[in-house]
Structure formats: C-alpha cells, structure tokens
Design an enzyme around this catalytic site. Structure first.
Site, PDB file in Angstrom:
ATOM      1  N   LYS A 108       0.837  -1.197   0.000  1.00 59.16           N
ATOM      2  CA  LYS A 108       0.000   0.000   0.000  1.00 59.16           C
ATOM      3  C   LYS A 108       0.875   1.252   0.000  1.00 59.16           C
ATOM      4  O   LYS A 108       0.678   2.155  -0.807  1.00 59.16           O
ATOM      5  CB  LYS A 108      -0.902  -0.026   1.236  1.00 59.16           C
ATOM      6  CG  LYS A 108      -2.104   0.876   1.133  1.00 59.16           C
ATOM      7  CD  LYS A 108      -2.933   0.832   2.416  1.00 59.16           C
ATOM      8  CE  LYS A 108      -3.690  -0.481   2.561  1.00 59.16           C
ATOM      9  NZ  LYS A 108      -4.263  -0.652   3.895  1.00 59.16           N
TER      10      LYS A 108
ATOM     11  N   ARG B 277      -3.200   3.300   8.502  1.00 53.54           N
ATOM     12  CA  ARG B 277      -3.507   2.127   7.675  1.00 53.54           C
ATOM     13  C   ARG B 277      -2.326   1.162   7.665  1.00 53.54           C
ATOM     14  O   ARG B 277      -1.195   1.570   7.498  1.00 53.54           O
ATOM     15  CB  ARG B 277      -3.782   2.567   6.236  1.00 53.54           C
ATOM     16  CG  ARG B 277      -4.575   3.832   6.128  1.00 53.54           C
ATOM     17  CD  ARG B 277      -4.602   4.367   4.697  1.00 53.54           C
ATOM     18  NE  ARG B 277      -5.268   3.476   3.767  1.00 53.54           N
ATOM     19  CZ  ARG B 277      -5.280   3.667   2.450  1.00 53.54           C
ATOM     20  NH1 ARG B 277      -4.633   4.686   1.916  1.00 53.54           N
ATOM     21  NH2 ARG B 277      -5.909   2.813   1.663  1.00 53.54           N
TER      22      ARG B 277
ATOM     23  N   GLY C 191      -8.617  -6.977   4.209  1.00 60.07           N
ATOM     24  CA  GLY C 191      -9.389  -7.056   5.447  1.00 60.07           C
ATOM     25  C   GLY C 191      -8.629  -7.609   6.635  1.00 60.07           C
ATOM     26  O   GLY C 191      -9.198  -7.817   7.691  1.00 60.07           O
TER      27      GLY C 191
ATOM     28  N   MET D 236      -5.943  -6.331   8.331  1.00 60.81           N
ATOM     29  CA  MET D 236      -5.529  -5.397   9.372  1.00 60.81           C
ATOM     30  C   MET D 236      -6.431  -4.187   9.301  1.00 60.81           C
ATOM     31  O   MET D 236      -6.803  -3.735   8.236  1.00 60.81           O
ATOM     32  CB  MET D 236      -4.103  -4.978   9.110  1.00 60.81           C
ATOM     33  CG  MET D 236      -3.290  -6.192   8.809  1.00 60.81           C
ATOM     34  SD  MET D 236      -1.985  -6.398   9.900  1.00 60.81           S
ATOM     35  CE  MET D 236      -0.883  -7.184   8.768  1.00 60.81           C
TER      36      MET D 236
ATOM     37  N   ARG E 299      -3.548  -1.448  -6.467  1.00 60.72           N
ATOM     38  CA  ARG E 299      -2.751  -2.679  -6.373  1.00 60.72           C
ATOM     39  C   ARG E 299      -3.182  -3.604  -7.498  1.00 60.72           C
ATOM     40  O   ARG E 299      -4.255  -3.438  -8.065  1.00 60.72           O
ATOM     41  CB  ARG E 299      -2.967  -3.374  -5.030  1.00 60.72           C
ATOM     42  CG  ARG E 299      -4.395  -3.812  -4.840  1.00 60.72           C
ATOM     43  CD  ARG E 299      -4.647  -4.388  -3.469  1.00 60.72           C
ATOM     44  NE  ARG E 299      -6.072  -4.305  -3.179  1.00 60.72           N
ATOM     45  CZ  ARG E 299      -6.591  -4.350  -1.976  1.00 60.72           C
ATOM     46  NH1 ARG E 299      -5.828  -4.484  -0.932  1.00 60.72           N
ATOM     47  NH2 ARG E 299      -7.877  -4.277  -1.794  1.00 60.72           N
TER      48      ARG E 299
ATOM     49  N   HIS F  89     -16.192  -8.469   1.695  1.00 63.74           N
ATOM     50  CA  HIS F  89     -15.153  -9.371   2.173  1.00 63.74           C
ATOM     51  C   HIS F  89     -15.325 -10.769   1.592  1.00 63.74           C
ATOM     52  O   HIS F  89     -14.395 -11.368   1.061  1.00 63.74           O
ATOM     53  CB  HIS F  89     -15.199  -9.420   3.702  1.00 63.74           C
ATOM     54  CG  HIS F  89     -14.220 -10.382   4.282  1.00 63.74           C
ATOM     55  ND1 HIS F  89     -14.581 -11.655   4.654  1.00 63.74           N
ATOM     56  CD2 HIS F  89     -12.891 -10.281   4.499  1.00 63.74           C
ATOM     57  CE1 HIS F  89     -13.510 -12.282   5.100  1.00 63.74           C
ATOM     58  NE2 HIS F  89     -12.478 -11.465   5.026  1.00 63.74           N
TER      59      HIS F  89
ATOM     60  N   CYS G  79       6.632 -39.981 -10.750  1.00 61.96           N
ATOM     61  CA  CYS G  79       5.202 -40.226 -10.650  1.00 61.96           C
ATOM     62  C   CYS G  79       4.832 -40.015  -9.185  1.00 61.96           C
ATOM     63  O   CYS G  79       5.683 -40.039  -8.310  1.00 61.96           O
ATOM     64  CB  CYS G  79       4.854 -41.632 -11.117  1.00 61.96           C
ATOM     65  SG  CYS G  79       5.697 -42.924 -10.218  1.00 61.96           S
TER      66      CYS G  79
ATOM     67  N   TYR H  17      10.388 -36.042 -17.489  1.00 60.46           N
ATOM     68  CA  TYR H  17       8.938 -35.830 -17.394  1.00 60.46           C
ATOM     69  C   TYR H  17       8.479 -35.877 -15.946  1.00 60.46           C
ATOM     70  O   TYR H  17       9.176 -36.400 -15.069  1.00 60.46           O
ATOM     71  CB  TYR H  17       8.172 -36.865 -18.226  1.00 60.46           C
ATOM     72  CG  TYR H  17       8.224 -38.286 -17.695  1.00 60.46           C
ATOM     73  CD1 TYR H  17       7.298 -38.716 -16.720  1.00 60.46           C
ATOM     74  CD2 TYR H  17       9.172 -39.193 -18.145  1.00 60.46           C
ATOM     75  CE1 TYR H  17       7.343 -40.010 -16.217  1.00 60.46           C
ATOM     76  CE2 TYR H  17       9.228 -40.484 -17.649  1.00 60.46           C
ATOM     77  CZ  TYR H  17       8.308 -40.889 -16.683  1.00 60.46           C
ATOM     78  OH  TYR H  17       8.355 -42.160 -16.189  1.00 60.46           O
TER      79      TYR H  17
HETATM   80  P1  ADP Z   1      -7.547  -2.238   3.647  1.00 59.61           P
HETATM   81  O1  ADP Z   1      -6.113  -2.559   3.777  1.00 59.61           O
HETATM   82  O2  ADP Z   1      -8.419  -3.130   4.401  1.00 59.61           O
HETATM   83  O3  ADP Z   1      -7.927  -2.074   2.208  1.00 59.61           O
HETATM   84  P2  ADP Z   1      -7.353   0.602   3.856  1.00 59.61           P
HETATM   85  O4  ADP Z   1      -6.158   1.069   4.575  1.00 59.61           O
HETATM   86  O5  ADP Z   1      -7.291   0.655   2.386  1.00 59.61           O
HETATM   87  O6  ADP Z   1      -7.754  -0.835   4.359  1.00 59.61           O
HETATM   88  O7  ADP Z   1      -8.536   1.486   4.386  1.00 59.61           O
HETATM   89  C1  ADP Z   1      -9.853   1.143   4.144  1.00 59.61           C
HETATM   90  C2  ADP Z   1     -10.617   2.300   3.572  1.00 59.61           C
HETATM   91  O8  ADP Z   1     -10.547   3.422   4.433  1.00 59.61           O
HETATM   92  C3  ADP Z   1     -10.091   2.805   2.261  1.00 59.61           C
HETATM   93  O9  ADP Z   1     -10.558   2.039   1.199  1.00 59.61           O
HETATM   94  C4  ADP Z   1     -10.649   4.196   2.231  1.00 59.61           C
HETATM   95  O10 ADP Z   1     -11.978   4.176   1.762  1.00 59.61           O
HETATM   96  C5  ADP Z   1     -10.638   4.584   3.680  1.00 59.61           C
HETATM   97  N1  ADP Z   1      -9.492   5.440   3.934  1.00 59.61           N
HETATM   98  C6  ADP Z   1      -8.252   5.102   4.298  1.00 59.61           C
HETATM   99  N2  ADP Z   1      -7.454   6.177   4.414  1.00 59.61           N
HETATM  100  C7  ADP Z   1      -8.225   7.227   4.116  1.00 59.61           C
HETATM  101  C8  ADP Z   1      -7.991   8.631   4.033  1.00 59.61           C
HETATM  102  N3  ADP Z   1      -6.802   9.143   4.277  1.00 59.61           N
HETATM  103  N4  ADP Z   1      -9.019   9.425   3.698  1.00 59.61           N
HETATM  104  C9  ADP Z   1     -10.232   8.898   3.431  1.00 59.61           C
HETATM  105  N5  ADP Z   1     -10.514   7.602   3.481  1.00 59.61           N
HETATM  106  C10 ADP Z   1      -9.530   6.771   3.827  1.00 59.61           C
HETATM  107 MG    MG Z   2      -7.784  -0.750   1.008  1.00 53.93          MG
END
Ligand code: ADP
Ligand code: MG
Ligand code: MG
Length: 909
Positions: A30, A101, A110, A112, A374, A492, A867, A887
């Site tokens: 990320k 994040r 999902g 963390m 990603r 999810h 095999c 093979y």
């Molecule tokens: P995951 O790793 O589970 O995808 P993220 O870190 O991407 O979690 O965060 C989940 C959501 O939180 C993002 O998809 C976004 O919608 C929201 N988010 C994260 N950071 C910000 C931010 N700086 N401003 C607005 N929304 C945010």
């Molecule tokens: Mg995300």
C-alpha cells in the site's frame, strides 16, 4: 530528513515523495504504491509510511524500543503533512485528521484494520463542524472514529460468536428509537448520542476512558497496527497463502479526505478489468455520502461506477431501468466529470503497472482522491483471460503472460458447472450477486467453525452468513460455497472467495439469517441448518436442494495459454491413469503419455477380486497359477484399452505393488461372504488373513518383494502386457510399453524381476512369431535405490521416482501416520511445507538429484521421470525441471497445472 542512519519513515505528497513501487519490501504494498501514485502525478492525500523494519523491531525488541526509534521521524512526518494540507494536527479550531492504515508486502484484504478520522475529540469535533459548515458530517466522522478506535485499538469486541458487534447494537437501538432504517437517516443529535453511548460502553467494558489527546490516539493506533500483524486472522491468512510470518507490516499515516461530506461526496472501489471473468471492462462500486469501508461492509446497496456495469447489475438484481436511474444511478451518470478523471487514473495505472488494478477512491465535494491501487485479485478464469488479452493488446510479452497465471488457479477453470439438465428441474429460491464463479451444492451451516467440523465429518457444506468477516476464513476455505445476505461484489466474502477460487453468491437481500434459531428464511419459507442448497457463483442464483454438476469446457484463452506453455516448457507431462477413461481425459488436458498405471487398481473390479483372493488362498504355486490364469485375460483387456487410448505415446505400467492383505476383508462379515464364495471354511480365511497381517505394511511384503516370492505374478502381468501390446500392434496401434518394477532396493532384485519379464517376452514373441519394442525400468523409491542408482542404472532403461514412498522412507514417517503430528510441526516451523504435498527439496530432493546424476553417468540416455502426487505440485515441478528430469506424471486434472508450472520453470531459469 533523517538524523538517524537508517530512515524508518518515508514521506509522500505533492512536494516530495521518498518511496516508490519498487520498495514494497520496505514500505508494504500500500505504502509503495501510494508513493508511486504521487510520482505519477495522481492526486493522493499526503502522508508518510513507517517501514516494515520498524515492525520487525517492534516484534523482536518490544514496543518501547520501537517507538523510541521512530518517534522523531514520525513527528517530522506529521509536520510534513501539516505543511502539505495547511492544517495542524491537534488544533481544535481546524484540525488535521489522519488515517492510520496497515500494509504488508503482499496485499492481505481485510486482515488489518484501518482507523479513520484520527485526531478528533470533543473540542476538535466542534472546530471541524464550524470549518466545514456541516455539523452532521463532523459528528458522523467522530462517531466512526470512536467506533473504529474502540474496536481496533481498545479491543471492544462481541462477547460470543452468536453476539453482534456491540457498537452496531447501539446503532440499531438508536435507529429503532428514531424509527429510521439507514445510517444516513441519523441526524446530528442521534450521532451525538451515539458518541456519548460509545464512550460510555468503552468505559464500562474496557475500564478506560476514550483517549482525548490526538498524539496518544496516534501512538495507540500505530502500536495496534504492529500488533495486528500477529493477530489470529492475519496469521490464518498468511498460513493459507504461504506468506512468511517474518515480513512484518508497514504503517501508513495519511491526511483524511471525506466521502461523507454530503451528496457531492462519495467513496468507492473499482477494478480496471472484471475480476470474475477477466473481461476488459472498467467496473466498480461506490456509495454517496459514505466513508471508508461502507462499500465493502454491505451497509447499503452500493451503486455501480460505470453505466454498462450499472445496467448489468440492474438486470441481475431485478431492478427496472426507471428505478435504477432514480435510486442507483452510476457514477458515470451522477458525476460524469469525476468519472472521466477516475477512468483516466485507471488507464494510467493499468498501463503503468501493466496489470489489472484494484483501486480505492474517495470523492470529497466534487474532488477525486485516490487512496490505493494494487494488482487486483482475480479468479483463475480471469487470470487466464487477462493474461492472454494483455498479450494480444501488446501490453506484456509471452513469458510475462505465462507468469501471470498461478498454475494452481487453473483448478478454477477445471472445476465443475451444474449439469444443465439437472438445473432445469431446480427451483431458484433467491438471487444475489455473482461474486465468485463456479457451482456448488452442500448442506447449510451458519458458523465457520462448525463448517470446519462438518467437513471433517465428510460433509459438503455451504457457509451461509449475514456477511463474512476475516474470522470466517478457515470455514470459508473448507466450504463448497459461500452465501451472504449482505454485501456487494467487493464485500469481504466476494474478495476472499475469488482469491480462493471458491463459489460465492453475495448480497442475496431476500435471505434472512437467524443465527440463534439457526435458520435462513426467504419470504415465508424457512431453511434449517443441514438442509441442502446449491449456488451458482457465475449467475448469483441460489437453489433449493442438491444439483448434480458437470465438468468444465476448455478452449479459447485456456487453450491458447496451454499452447504457449508447451512452447516454453522442457519437461514432458504424463499422467497417472489406470483406466482408458482417465487416459482419455488426461490426453484432452495435454498429457503426453502415462507415467504410472497402477495395475492393482484393476484387481478390485467386479469378478476379478475373487480370482485375486483365490490366488492369495492358494497353498502352492500350482494353485496360484490356476487363479492367475483367470486374471490374465482381464489384465490383457485393460492394457489393450490403455494402449489404444494412448497410441503413439508411452504407457508406463507398474507391476503389482501393495501388500496382499489389502485384497482380503478384515471384518468378520466380509470374511464370511468370502468363505462362502470360495467354498472354504471361515477358519481358513481367518488364518490366511492373520498370516498376511504386518506391523508396518508400508515397509512390509510389497512391491517387487511380491514378485520375487511369487514370480508367477510377475510372469502373468508381463504376459498380459506383451500379448495386449501385440494384439494392439496388429491393429495398427503404435504401442510404447514401459514396464516398471516397484520398490527395488538392490540391483539383484531388479535383475531377478528383469529375468522373469525378459523370459516371458521371449516366450510370448516366440509363440506369436512377432516382437514388440518395450522398455524395462524401475522405480526409485527406496533411499537405497537412490544411493546405488549407478549399479541399478546399468540394468534399468529408465527410472521413475516414486516420491511418495521416497519421502516416507527418507523422512522416516508414513503418510498415514503423519497426520498426528504434521499440522503441529508445520505450525512450529519444523518443516516449511507438507513434504507430501511439495517435495522436500533440501533433503529428499538430494536423493533425486543424486540418482539422476548416477543414472546418467552409467547410461547417458536413461529416461528419468517422476510419478506420484509431487508431479502436479508447481514448486515440485520447478525442482524436477532443475534436477534434469525428462517428465513428471500427475493425476489427469493436474496435467494443465503441471504444463504451466513446467513452462514457468523453464522461463525462470
Ligand atoms: P484495507 O487494507 O483493508 O484495504 P485501507 O487502509 O485501504 O484498508 O482502508 C480502508 C478504507 O478506508 C479505504 O478504502 C478508504 O476508503 C478509507 N481510507 C483510508 N485512508 C483514508 C484517508 N486518508 N481518507 C479517506 N478515506 C480513507
Ligand atoms: Mg484498502
Ligand atoms: Mg511406491
């Protein structure tokens, strides 16, 4: 900026960016991609990434050491963001709010938890409201923050699995009191009430006050991310996906942008191509006036990003065009300019990364912000289609296209679909979204842990949930399919199911799940736990009852991919097949021969078992020969079928291998029946069965040891092979027989069997006045055989590694007993992989390499193959390629997987 020798913090923003996509190991996926987007001039909220190295320090040296190490750099990072955004962190009048994040090297959806709106407290919320001129928005942000922080950092969780999220319970209560349905219907007073109630709940249940100091909030969140790397669900995901525990996660701290600022704001996710089918169609989902994970949490029904996607969705969801336009317009219709910007960002990113992108974005009052990109997870079918289309579009070359498809995921394409005839009679009871393709039938189960138990008992289950969460991973991985009542295509359940290649229908709104009563109701009809239902993950249909399934059809992009694989691979891929049907399937999957035919499988069918038992009961050679004479024509017929099916291709036939006790009944009832059929006394049968009993059959009287004690068995089998070969040759079939002696340990054993086989050949050829070219070789499956492979190689024309037995004997445990300790062993890191699934390259692999070298030293053109289960395991295939084998042989359905793995091994050289 770093005073320290080694930076732990990397900035990204409009004025400066330290990181790049190439720094994934250090910054996590990320963080590295946030930096890369900044470099590409895409609008991203400024922030900084705390590196994975800090997480490693945290894990190894503890919290205090880690925080001390990063403190100064984090302060500078926050100052950088303040400068970029023109707001101060902790300023009550106009606060800078942050998101915290997590982000590991490999994306872990999902796994963390992210914390949004960090920096709010009772003072700052007023400043935020005044500055935005929107009180409701400020309190909505605040209640989200308290809720997320209370859960993720302070640890307020449901008390039991049947229980609901305590915060959601409060929200439901307030909604009920106010008589409203949606979170968007709550007004400022309601939100204030929620904040107060949340805080009281935290105080009562955790025994601590919600922290008011923004810096305390920030450090708490950073620590929580580091700790989350080691939580249960993250570990389960890593186990399932072979991600080392030692990688650690990065922490991204980033300025907030707000999708919940009213009707010109929104949040969403999008894919540059269809993650289910691979179609080159920009698609995604969004929600107006929402924040963060609202889209994936399935709180409201999300809207589609593109108009095409929106129309397709409406068709499936049975929403008419009028209603669609009024209630669920696409972003393309609602905010055309923003849509164009998003499309531009999507195209830029896909062209840059040269792969399908999974994007997260937020629109704040008419301005687009990208929050993540990603390489998107996708089904096996989508992998193949995207790779082949990107190749055709000139975006990637042939080698890259081949490497884009994970061999194991070809399984998805090979998986069954519903038998169309059975489907006609089936009743659709509900519809949801086609979240992950495939067809599945199973019994309803409502809890993930129970799904695991049921599957252990041999049941097929469909996991039915209101919505899944990461705690359900194990249950999802064993279920035949997953059905959820809530959630969109990016929920999810949908994302995880696609990752697993598992059939999933999500967001079936008509389905009501009652966890306490353990029922699922649709309208006035109720379905209890244990009842059968069926899912079509490609259409989103849910059916009552069990529906038979039918094999997948393979052509188009799959065919092209396989042709491409053959262009690069050096290993041949044969199949393990005992019947003409299996051989036919394997040939259609591209097998270029049979690498293992287990003759004993032919001994069980129909009448034959009686002849086999007669042989076992016989007191002398004459008696055995009489019984074997009955088996001869049947075996000959079997071999004729195989030769016919594999005309022009080698057919490797292994002589009788298992211990004889496998052919007699061990229970009294079975023995009585046998006594009757054979016309002998029960006592005699019992005595013979007792005679055959062994303490360790795996190391007992089996393999060539049978042929050496009873040469007449080898003689019969050899005769059957030669006669079948001659018969087929007479019909113009190109017969390439390879006769294989099992379980040899010394060259004398091989020679003894070879003498019988060659003698029989001479006899049969003399009788027929005709010869047949054949090869005579041996399995290398005892460690001793590998050690003396040079002396055996002088006599044997080919080696076939029986890696199952070789593994058992080299490791010193049998596959049947390993289950008692192997799971624990893997957990404790004694072995990296299950050695029966993927060959132990460093140990058992040495025996293979050594035997190949010794064999080739004495017979340069010796044919060497494998095999056994390992022949279809991609990592093992790569190893066999390096070891110089000719093979691999695997079960029919793994042939395409092995072909692709062989090509990847050749490319990776
Ligand atoms: P995951 O790793 O589970 O995808 P993220 O870190 O991407 O979690 O965060 C989940 C959501 O939180 C993002 O998809 C976004 O919608 C929201 N988010 C994260 N950071 C910000 C931010 N700086 N401003 C607005 N929304 C945010
Ligand atoms: Mg995300
Ligand atoms: Mg064996």
């Amino acid at each position: 900026m770093n005073m320290a020798q080694h930076p732990y913090v990397y900035l990204f923003g409009s004025s400066r960016t330290d990181g790049a996509a190439s720094m994934k190991n250090l910054l996590g996926g990320k963080g590295a991609n946030l930096a890369e987007m900044c470099r590409l001039g895409i609008t991203v909220p400024s922030g900084f990434t705390i590196s994975t190295e800090a997480c490693t320090v945290f894990t190894e040296q503890g919290k205090d050491a880690a925080l001390k190490l990063i403190e100064a750099e984090v302060l500078q990072g926050v100052a950088f963001v303040e400068g970029e955004m023109g707001k101060k962190f902790g300023n009550a009048a106009d606060p800078l709010l942050l998101s915290v994040r997590s982000g590991a090297r490999a994306s872990m959806p999902g796994m963390m938890d992210t914390i949004l709106n960090l920096g709010l407290n009772d003072d700052a919320v007023r400043g935020l409201a005044a500055k935005a001129g929107n009180e409701r928005f400020a309190w909505d942000s605040y209640r989200r923050f308290v809720q997320m922080y209370g859960d993720v950092v302070m640890g307020l969780k449901p008390v039991s699995k049947e229980d609901h999220d305590p915060f959601e319970v409060v929200i439901e209560m307030v909604k009920k009191k106010r008589g409203v349905q949606l979170d968007t219907d709550l007004d400022t007073a309601d939100l204030k009430e929620l904040v107060a109630r949340f805080k009281a709940l935290i105080r009562a249940r955790i025994g601590r006050d919600f922290p008011t100091d923004p810096w305390e909030q920030l450090w708490g969140a950073v620590v929580a991310v580091f700790e989350s790397w080691n939580n249960d669900r993250a570990r389960v995901y890593r186990e399932l996906n072979d991600i080392p525990q030692s990688w650690g996660t990065a922490v991204n701290v980033q300025a907030m942008v707000f999708g919940n600022l009213g009707d010109s704001s929104a949040t969403g996710v999008a894919f540059s191509r269809d993650a289910g089918t691979g179609e080159d169609l920009f698609n995604g989902e969004f929600l107006v006036n929402a924040q963060g994970e609202d889209v994936v949490a399935g709180i409201r029904t999300p809207q589609q990003v593109s108009l095409v996607g929106s129309r397709r969705w409406a068709e499936l969801a049975l929403v008419g065009e009028e209603e669609r336009r009024a209630k669920y317009p696409s972003l393309e219709e609602l905010m055309p300019q923003i849509y164009q910007q998003l499309l531009h960002a999507e195209t830029t990113l896909e062209n840059h990364f040269k792969d399908m992108q999974d994007l997260e974005f937020t629109i704040q009052e008419g301005k687009l912000w990208m929050l993540q990109t990603r390489n998107g997870k996708r089904t096996g079918a989508a992998m193949v289609r995207i790779a082949m289309e990107m190749l055709q579009q000139g975006m990637i070359d042939e080698k890259t296209a081949l490497q884009r498809v994970a061999p194991d995921r070809l399984n998805d394409l090979l998986h069954p679909i519903f038998d169309p005839k059975a489907l006609k009679a089936a009743a659709v009871i509900a519809r949801g979204l086609p979240a992950s393709p495939g067809a599945a039938s199973g019994q309803i189960v409502f809890f993930a842990d129970e799904a695991e138990e049921w599957v252990k008992q041999g049941k097929a289950v469909i996991l039915v949930r209101q919505e899944t969460s990461p705690e359900d991973l194990r249950g999802m991985s064993v279920a035949k399919g997953i059905l959820t009542a809530r959630g969109g295509m990016t929920s999810h359940a949908a994302v995880v199911a696609r990752g697993m290649g598992k059939c999933c229908v999500s967001g079936a709104g008509a389905v009501h799940v009652d966890y306490k009563a353990r029922t699922m109701s649709i309208g006035d009809k109720s379905y209890a736990e244990g009842e059968w239902i069926s899912l079509n993950g490609s259409t989103g249909e849910v059916f009552a009852g069990k529906i038979t399934t039918k094999d997948a059809e393979l052509s188009g992009d799959f065919g092209k991919l396989m042709t491409l694989a053959d262009k690069f691979k050096r290993l041949e891929v044969r199949t393990n097949a005992d019947t003409p049907e299996e051989a036919r399937v394997a040939r259609s999957f591209g097998a270029t021969g049979i690498g293992l035919c287990r003759t004993e499988h032919m001994f069980f069918e129909g009448e034959r078992i009686n002849a086999v038992r007669e042989m076992i009961l016989a007191d002398d050679e004459a008696g055995r020969r009489k019984a074997l004479a009955k088996l001869l024509p049947m075996q000959r017929g079997d071999f004729e079928g195989l030769f016919r099916e594999m005309s022009g291709l080698p057919v490797t036939i292994r002589l009788l291998d298992p211990p004889l006790h496998e052919f007699v009944p061990h229970d009294e009832a079975g023995q009585k029946v046998m006594a009757q059929q054979m016309g002998v006394s029960l006592a005699k049968i019992r005595m013979r069965v007792d005679d055959l009993a062994e303490f360790n059959p795996m190391l007992g009287h089996r393999g060539c040891r049978l042929g050496i004690t009873y040469p007449e068995i080898t003689e019969m089998q050899a005769r059957a092979i030669f006669e079948a070969g001659l018969n087929m040759q007479a019909q113009g079939i190109d017969v390439k027989a390879e006769i294989m002696v099992p379980l040899v340990g010394t060259v004398r054993e091989f020679n003894a069997q070879a003498e019988v086989i060659r003698g029989t050949a001479a006899q049969v050829f003399a009788e027929r006045g005709e010869g047949l070219h054949y090869m005579l070789g041996t399995m290398i499956e005892t460690p001793r055989a590998a050690l003396v492979a040079d002396s055996i190689g002088k006599q044997a024309e080919f080696f076939s590694f029986g890696t199952n037995d070789l593994t058992q004997m080299a490791m010193g445990f049998s596959r049947d007993d390993a289950g008692k300790f192997l799971p624990e062993y893997l957990k404790k890191g004694m072995y990296e992989h299950d050695p029966f699934r993927s060959i132990d390259q460093k140990g058992v692999g040495l025996l293979v390499e050594m035997a190949v070298q010794k064999g080739k030293a004495v017979r340069p053109d010796i044919e060497v193959g494998v095999c056994g289960e390992h022949g279809g395991d991609p990592a093992s295939v790569a190893f066999f390629h390096r070891a110089g084998l000719d093979y691999v042989s695997c079960s029919p359905f793994r042939v395409p997987i092995a072909r692709l793995a062989a090509a990847q091994a050749a490319i990776g050289e």
